[in-house]
Design a protein around this motif. Structure first.
Motif, PDB file in Angstrom:
ATOM      1  N   ILE A  51      31.916  43.747  36.378  1.00  0.00           N
ATOM      2  CA  ILE A  51      30.807  44.467  37.001  1.00  0.00           C
ATOM      3  C   ILE A  51      31.333  45.614  37.865  1.00  0.00           C
ATOM      4  O   ILE A  51      32.262  45.436  38.659  1.00  0.00           O
ATOM      5  N   ALA A  52      30.709  46.764  37.707  1.00  0.00           N
ATOM      6  CA  ALA A  52      31.087  47.931  38.502  1.00  0.00           C
ATOM      7  C   ALA A  52      31.041  47.607  39.989  1.00  0.00           C
ATOM      8  O   ALA A  52      30.085  47.006  40.466  1.00  0.00           O
ATOM      9  N   HIS A  53      32.083  47.985  40.693  1.00  0.00           N
ATOM     10  CA  HIS A  53      32.182  47.887  42.161  1.00  0.00           C
ATOM     11  C   HIS A  53      32.289  46.462  42.698  1.00  0.00           C
ATOM     12  O   HIS A  53      32.355  46.273  43.902  1.00  0.00           O
ATOM     13  N   GLU A  54      32.314  45.441  41.834  1.00  0.00           N
ATOM     14  CA  GLU A  54      32.471  44.071  42.326  1.00  0.00           C
ATOM     15  C   GLU A  54      33.942  43.692  42.438  1.00  0.00           C
ATOM     16  O   GLU A  54      34.291  42.714  43.054  1.00  0.00           O
ATOM     17  N   SER A  55      34.791  44.433  41.793  1.00  0.00           N
ATOM     18  CA  SER A  55      36.240  44.282  41.906  1.00  0.00           C
ATOM     19  C   SER A  55      36.850  45.555  41.336  1.00  0.00           C
ATOM     20  O   SER A  55      36.147  46.415  40.831  1.00  0.00           O
TER      21      SER A  55
END
Length: 170
Positions: A51-55
């Motif tokens: 997921i974008a921006h989750e890691s």
């Protein structure tokens, strides 16, 4: 500065912070492996389920695929599952295109660069649908794919002898 208790002051003064001035070298720079370049017809294929921006998983995968492209590999990235969210052009707040925080558009900008430099980006329609994302919201140049294409794309690139980088974030 906030009012500090004697123990808070003591704790702060025990060790100088920062111990090293900015710009100090704390890691060596020796590259252990050769800087490989693509040989004629070699392919690099990346699968992203993050997921974008989750890691940093998704962003680093894009950077690696771009590096492979610049080394001369035919390079493609396939986003599926929640990874499909990386391909949305509708990112931003309070309106699309505005960064609510520094780096919000790193993924968008990096994918646009990757596509402009000749990389292919695939995005699973089923992954989009799981999260209510619309195909019309994809970054320009992203190729929408059928859910059954995930496996067949992997077979396609494996048969081409691709180096396969598969990232997965749960």
């Amino acid at each position: 500065m906030a009012d500090l208790t004697d123990l808070e002051k003591q704790s702060l003064e025990e060790i100088q912070h920062p111990a090293l001035p900015e710009g100090s070298t704390i890691y060596g720079g020796t590259k252990v492996f050769p800087d490989y370049q693509a040989e004629n017809g070699e392919t690099y294929f990346t699968l992203v389920h993050g997921i974008a921006h989750e890691s940093s998983v998704s962003f680093v995968a894009i950077l690696q695929a771009t590096r492979a492209l610049r080394k001369g590999f035919e390079s493609a990235i396939y986003f599926y599952g929640p990874g499909s969210l990386n391909c949305l052009a509708t990112r931003g707040f309070p309106t699309t295109g505005n960064s609510a925080f520094p780096g919000e558009h790193n993924i968008n900008n990096s994918l646009a660069t990757f596509i402009q430099e000749g990389g292919k980006v695939y995005c699973c329609r089923f992954g989009l649908s799981l999260h209510g994302a619309r195909e019309e919201d994809l970054i320009e140049g992203v190729i929408p794919t059928h859910p059954l294409d995930v496996q067949d794309a992997l077979i396609h690139y494996a048969r081409k002898g691709a180096i396969i980088n598969s990232t997965y974030m749960f």
